[in-house]
Design a protein around this motif. Structure first.
Motif, PDB file in Angstrom:
ATOM      1  N   MET A 110       0.858  -1.170   0.205  1.00  0.00           N
ATOM      2  CA  MET A 110      -0.456  -0.247  -0.588  1.00  0.00           C
ATOM      3  C   MET A 110       0.976   1.653  -0.427  1.00  0.00           C
ATOM      4  O   MET A 110       0.713   1.833   0.365  1.00  0.00           O
ATOM      5  CB  MET A 110      -1.526   0.051   1.031  1.00  0.00           C
ATOM      6  N   GLN A 111       2.203   1.325  -0.535  1.00  0.00           N
ATOM      7  CA  GLN A 111       2.952   2.687  -0.522  1.00  0.00           C
ATOM      8  C   GLN A 111       2.585   3.390  -2.323  1.00  0.00           C
ATOM      9  O   GLN A 111       2.759   2.848  -3.379  1.00  0.00           O
ATOM     10  CB  GLN A 111       4.501   1.630  -0.562  1.00  0.00           C
ATOM     11  N   PRO A 112       1.713   4.059  -1.973  1.00  0.00           N
ATOM     12  CA  PRO A 112       1.603   4.962  -3.675  1.00  0.00           C
ATOM     13  C   PRO A 112       3.010   4.983  -4.050  1.00  0.00           C
ATOM     14  O   PRO A 112       4.004   5.864  -3.826  1.00  0.00           O
ATOM     15  CB  PRO A 112       0.936   6.028  -3.047  1.00  0.00           C
ATOM     16  N   THR A 113       2.889   4.716  -5.463  1.00  0.00           N
ATOM     17  CA  THR A 113       4.112   4.221  -7.055  1.00  0.00           C
ATOM     18  C   THR A 113       3.677   5.162  -8.129  1.00  0.00           C
ATOM     19  O   THR A 113       2.171   4.910  -7.906  1.00  0.00           O
ATOM     20  CB  THR A 113       4.376   2.857  -6.605  1.00  0.00           C
ATOM     21  N   LEU A 149      -3.075  13.764  -1.105  1.00  0.00           N
ATOM     22  CA  LEU A 149      -3.543  13.040  -0.392  1.00  0.00           C
ATOM     23  C   LEU A 149      -1.827  12.310  -0.171  1.00  0.00           C
ATOM     24  O   LEU A 149      -0.818  12.449   0.022  1.00  0.00           O
ATOM     25  CB  LEU A 149      -3.826  11.735  -1.249  1.00  0.00           C
ATOM     26  N   PRO A 150      -1.357  11.355   1.338  1.00  0.00           N
ATOM     27  CA  PRO A 150      -0.866  10.995   2.135  1.00  0.00           C
ATOM     28  C   PRO A 150      -0.149   9.914   1.433  1.00  0.00           C
ATOM     29  O   PRO A 150      -0.669   9.541   1.028  1.00  0.00           O
ATOM     30  CB  PRO A 150      -0.952  11.431   3.834  1.00  0.00           C
ATOM     31  N   ALA A 151       1.327   9.266   1.945  1.00  0.00           N
ATOM     32  CA  ALA A 151       1.389   8.322   1.669  1.00  0.00           C
ATOM     33  C   ALA A 151       1.273   7.212   2.024  1.00  0.00           C
ATOM     34  O   ALA A 151       1.619   6.213   2.537  1.00  0.00           O
ATOM     35  CB  ALA A 151       3.532   8.271   1.893  1.00  0.00           C
ATOM     36  N   PHE A 152      -0.837   6.266   2.153  1.00  0.00           N
ATOM     37  CA  PHE A 152      -0.836   5.307   2.528  1.00  0.00           C
ATOM     38  C   PHE A 152      -2.130   4.917   1.257  1.00  0.00           C
ATOM     39  O   PHE A 152      -2.794   6.421   1.697  1.00  0.00           O
ATOM     40  CB  PHE A 152      -1.515   5.013   3.849  1.00  0.00           C
ATOM     41  N   ASP A 153      -2.110   4.319   0.408  1.00  0.00           N
ATOM     42  CA  ASP A 153      -2.950   4.035  -0.578  1.00  0.00           C
ATOM     43  C   ASP A 153      -4.012   4.252   0.168  1.00  0.00           C
ATOM     44  O   ASP A 153      -4.608   2.736   0.341  1.00  0.00           O
ATOM     45  CB  ASP A 153      -2.294   3.164  -1.488  1.00  0.00           C
ATOM     46  N   PRO A 154      -5.360   4.081  -0.304  1.00  0.00           N
ATOM     47  CA  PRO A 154      -6.446   3.968   0.303  1.00  0.00           C
ATOM     48  C   PRO A 154      -6.724   2.480  -0.289  1.00  0.00           C
ATOM     49  O   PRO A 154      -7.159   1.997   0.762  1.00  0.00           O
ATOM     50  CB  PRO A 154      -7.227   5.017  -0.117  1.00  0.00           C
ATOM     51  N   ARG A 155      -6.458   1.722  -0.809  1.00  0.00           N
ATOM     52  CA  ARG A 155      -6.782   0.435  -1.238  1.00  0.00           C
ATOM     53  C   ARG A 155      -6.339  -0.280  -0.722  1.00  0.00           C
ATOM     54  O   ARG A 155      -7.085  -1.549  -0.055  1.00  0.00           O
ATOM     55  CB  ARG A 155      -6.380   0.198  -3.081  1.00  0.00           C
ATOM     56  N   GLY A 163     -16.390  14.642   0.405  1.00  0.00           N
ATOM     57  CA  GLY A 163     -15.885  13.822   1.160  1.00  0.00           C
ATOM     58  C   GLY A 163     -15.933  12.443   0.696  1.00  0.00           C
ATOM     59  O   GLY A 163     -16.721  11.290   0.679  1.00  0.00           O
ATOM     60  N   ASP A 164     -15.348  12.203  -0.850  1.00  0.00           N
ATOM     61  CA  ASP A 164     -15.256  11.133  -1.458  1.00  0.00           C
ATOM     62  C   ASP A 164     -13.879  11.331  -1.981  1.00  0.00           C
ATOM     63  O   ASP A 164     -12.928  12.022  -2.192  1.00  0.00           O
ATOM     64  CB  ASP A 164     -15.979  11.997  -3.008  1.00  0.00           C
ATOM     65  N   LEU A 165     -13.604  10.033  -2.585  1.00  0.00           N
ATOM     66  CA  LEU A 165     -11.927   9.817  -3.268  1.00  0.00           C
ATOM     67  C   LEU A 165     -12.277  10.124  -4.466  1.00  0.00           C
ATOM     68  O   LEU A 165     -12.961   9.778  -5.135  1.00  0.00           O
ATOM     69  CB  LEU A 165     -11.312   8.455  -2.642  1.00  0.00           C
ATOM     70  N   PRO A 166     -10.799  10.310  -5.313  1.00  0.00           N
ATOM     71  CA  PRO A 166     -10.825   9.889  -6.913  1.00  0.00           C
ATOM     72  C   PRO A 166     -11.156   8.390  -6.985  1.00  0.00           C
ATOM     73  O   PRO A 166     -10.678   7.646  -6.692  1.00  0.00           O
ATOM     74  CB  PRO A 166      -9.231  10.214  -6.557  1.00  0.00           C
ATOM     75  N   ARG A 167     -11.767   8.487  -8.037  1.00  0.00           N
ATOM     76  CA  ARG A 167     -12.417   8.092  -8.967  1.00  0.00           C
ATOM     77  C   ARG A 167     -10.943   6.536  -9.550  1.00  0.00           C
ATOM     78  O   ARG A 167     -11.504   5.530  -9.592  1.00  0.00           O
ATOM     79  CB  ARG A 167     -12.646   7.899 -10.576  1.00  0.00           C
ATOM     80  N   ALA A 180      -6.622  -0.017   2.986  1.00  0.00           N
ATOM     81  CA  ALA A 180      -6.879   0.003   4.626  1.00  0.00           C
ATOM     82  C   ALA A 180      -8.698   0.849   3.887  1.00  0.00           C
ATOM     83  O   ALA A 180      -8.236   1.563   4.017  1.00  0.00           O
ATOM     84  CB  ALA A 180      -5.994   0.478   5.385  1.00  0.00           C
ATOM     85  N   CYS A 181      -9.015  -0.122   4.191  1.00  0.00           N
ATOM     86  CA  CYS A 181     -10.555   0.507   3.428  1.00  0.00           C
ATOM     87  C   CYS A 181     -10.792   1.691   5.204  1.00  0.00           C
ATOM     88  O   CYS A 181     -11.845   1.957   4.458  1.00  0.00           O
ATOM     89  CB  CYS A 181     -11.656  -0.723   3.934  1.00  0.00           C
ATOM     90  N   GLY A 182     -10.955   1.119   5.987  1.00  0.00           N
ATOM     91  CA  GLY A 182     -11.055   2.648   7.026  1.00  0.00           C
ATOM     92  C   GLY A 182     -10.053   3.577   6.605  1.00  0.00           C
ATOM     93  O   GLY A 182     -10.599   4.762   7.258  1.00  0.00           O
ATOM     94  N   LEU A 183      -9.212   3.928   6.482  1.00  0.00           N
ATOM     95  CA  LEU A 183      -8.274   4.673   5.853  1.00  0.00           C
ATOM     96  C   LEU A 183      -8.950   5.557   5.179  1.00  0.00           C
ATOM     97  O   LEU A 183      -8.673   6.627   4.920  1.00  0.00           O
ATOM     98  CB  LEU A 183      -6.740   4.356   6.144  1.00  0.00           C
ATOM     99  N   ALA A 184      -8.910   4.243   3.626  1.00  0.00           N
ATOM    100  CA  ALA A 184     -10.287   5.384   3.273  1.00  0.00           C
ATOM    101  C   ALA A 184     -11.257   6.071   3.221  1.00  0.00           C
ATOM    102  O   ALA A 184     -11.058   7.292   2.634  1.00  0.00           O
ATOM    103  CB  ALA A 184     -10.044   3.862   1.372  1.00  0.00           C
TER     104      ALA A 184
END
Length: 575
Positions: free
Chosen positions: A257-260, A395-401, A518-522, A403-407
């Motif tokens: 889950m490291q954004p790359t 967005l910070p350095a934790f990919d939302p995919r 209050g949404d995330l990018p597509r 961790a669903c709670g984080l997302a």
């Protein structure tokens, strides 16, 4: 000691102190709660010409500093300051947190809050020495690096918050730096202070703060220190005390889950060459601590450069596809000196690389950072182009995919995407106090609701959110009871935090924000992450996300559109 609120009119260069009335202090306890209350009092004057949202740079729009209720007592991690303002990035009210000594200094100047309104005709510094307030001509410091401004204040004040060249140039990524090593993130705090023409706020306080129960406070402090010492994430050989929050880079890499490459992938094969242990070997960092805290999570090298935290290290390497430790260290220090949000800059540059198809080579990154600080034509084009943001904040350095709670927490956070504001990293990434299934939204609405309340309550007391990995509301309640002499339970603090979060949502609704904000990018719903090592990283389930968000809104007393159904709740013991 009876704390006061210092009201500063920068247009008239006048100040007045008023007692912090008992209902306000009881309702908010200080810090994040009080800063939000003080900001709310300026909401009506922040609108101009029937604008649908408050004009963040309007003279009547306040900027509020508030140390927490436990500031000044040298408790671990209890010196943070909350900074509330109308954000030029989110379009609503925002509260940021500053570490360092500023909270202690304000508390020892007998201040529960500082409210700034108006605009100075010239660049000005605000100097507070106990009961005295001075307006300092800061024209010679305007546009200087944050390091140079801190050096100019060295030895004269206990603590300071400053803006850098990026704020003067009007960069949307401008932030505020405190005590040299800390900053306020990416919600636009630097622009909010630049709109006041304020270059620095410096404080020296000598008043003695005394608890009602000194023995009880000593016992609470000892309990906190034991818990920190026993927490691997904080005091372990690979914890924050050894590597700073950059210690989490290996964990995000291992969890896929490291954004790359601008969040197109979630795994960076070259990460071991630019992780925290590698940086420590190359740059020999040492820890810088906040008052009373044994962790020392800010890592500084022998030449005085701030080593990257988790967001800066991950984003200036994996997100840009660069395994260059020298560039990561340069970029973090450069952003700090310019007063730029480092993670935000990296996201903007990564988006540009994807859009143009040109690899972000080190020289290109350096030039991009200079443009973002100066807001020249290239800088303006960079920040105007699409990038992966929530509420206008990168967005910070934790990919939302991963961790669903984080997302969910990144989407619904009242002040924009902050991975620490709901505590989901603890149970989904670090598996503390117990592990939760990170690939489901089941149970995550309540987890986010309760986690946000706990973090908000601790921020009212001046507490550091990272210490939530060890210290619970029970220990904070013991400390507060010892300071005030009033009985306080963990449940009381949870209710306080819920009231604070509800009030922040209500303020945002008044500013025109709705569920659409209050949404995330597509991308996170349409594209999978990088699976491997037995881990599958599917796209987020859109229907499950919306159902969890709806449940979170219900728990917060909001409608399906994210609007308050009733007046914000108050903590029960303040009624």
């Amino acid at each position: 000691m009876h704390p006061e609120i210092l009201h500063i009119d920068l247009t008239a260069a006048t100040s007045r102190r008023v007692p912090c009335d008992a209902p306000a202090l009881g309702c908010a306890r200080g810090g994040r709660g009080l800063a939000g209350l003080l900001l709310a009092s300026s909401l009506a004057t922040a609108f101009a010409d029937n604008a649908p949202r408050p004009v963040w740079g309007a003279p009547g729009a306040a900027v509020c500093f508030a140390p927490g209720r436990l500031a000044g007592f040298d408790l671990p991690g209890a010196g943070h300051v909350s900074l509330a303002f109308f954000s030029p990035r989110t379009g609503g009210a925002a509260v940021a947190t500053l570490g360092g000594s500023l909270g202690h200094a304000l508390a020892r100047a007998r201040l529960a809050g500082v409210v700034l309104t108006g605009r100075s005709a010239r660049p000005v510094g605000l100097a507070i020495r106990d009961d005295a307030v001075g307006f300092v001509d800061a024209a010679g410091l305007a546009g200087r690096t944050t390091t140079e401004i801190f050096d100019s204040l060295l030895g004269e004040y206990d603590a300071a918050a400053v803006t850098g060249p990026a704020a003067l140039s009007g960069s949307p990524l401008a932030t505020v730096a405190a005590d040299r090593w800390h900053d306020a993130g990416g919600t636009g705090a630097g622009l909010a202070l630049a709109a006041k023409n304020l270059v620095f706020l410096a404080v020296a306080g000598t008043a003695e703060v005394r608890p009602a129960d000194a023995a009880g406070l000593d016992a609470a402090r000892a309990a906190m220190e034991r818990l920190i010492a026993a927490a691997p994430a904080l005091a372990g050989p690979c914890g924050f005390g050894r590597f700073g929050t950059a210690a989490l880079v290996d964990l995000t890499a291992g969890r896929r889950m490291q954004p790359t490459d601008n969040f197109r992938r979630t795994f960076f094969p070259e990460s071991p060459a630019v992780n925290a242990p590698c940086l420590e070997t190359l740059f020999q960092g040492h820890g810088e601590t906040c008052p009373g805290c044994p962790v020392g999570c800010r890592r500084v090298d022998a030449t005085g450069r701030l080593l990257p935290d988790v967001d800066a290290l991950s984003h200036f390497t994996a997100l840009l596809g660069l395994a260059d430790p020298d560039l990561a260290v340069f970029a973090r220090q450069y952003c700090l000196e310019q007063g730029l949000d480092a993670a935000g800059c990296a996201v903007v540059l990564a988006a540009e690389a994807e859009r143009t198809g040109e690899a972000p080579a080190p020289g290109r990154v350096r030039r991009g950072l200079a443009s973002l600080a100066a807001m020249d034509a290239a800088g303006r084009a960079l920040v105007a182009a699409p990038a992966l943001r929530v509420k206008g904040v990168e967005l910070p350095a934790f990919d939302p995919r991963g961790a669903c709670g984080l997302a969910l927490s990144l989407a619904v956070g009242a002040s924009g995407p902050d991975p620490w504001r709901a505590g989901c990293l603890a149970h989904e990434l670090l598996r503390k106090p117990v592990a939760t299934d990170r690939f489901t939204f089941e149970g995550k609405a309540r987890a986010v609701f309760l986690g946000e309340a706990a973090v908000a309550a601790v921020a009212c007391l001046a507490g550091c959110p990272w210490l939530g990995l060890a210290i619970g509301l029970e220990e904070w309640a013991l400390a507060l009871a010892a300071v005030t002499g009033e009985p306080v339970a963990a449940g009381d603090l949870a209710a306080l935090g819920q009231a604070v979060v509800a009030r922040e949502h209500a303020q945002n609704a008044r500013c025109g924000l709705t569920a659409a904000d209050g949404d995330l990018p597509r991308r996170f719903f349409a594209e999978p992450g990088s699976g491997g090592d037995g881990i599958d990283v599917p796209p987020l389930d859109r229907a499950a996300f919306l159902a969890a968000r709806a449940k979170y809104y219900r728990l917060c007393g909001l409608s399906a559109e994210g609007l308050p159904l009733a007046a914000p709740r108050e903590a029960p013991w303040t009624r």
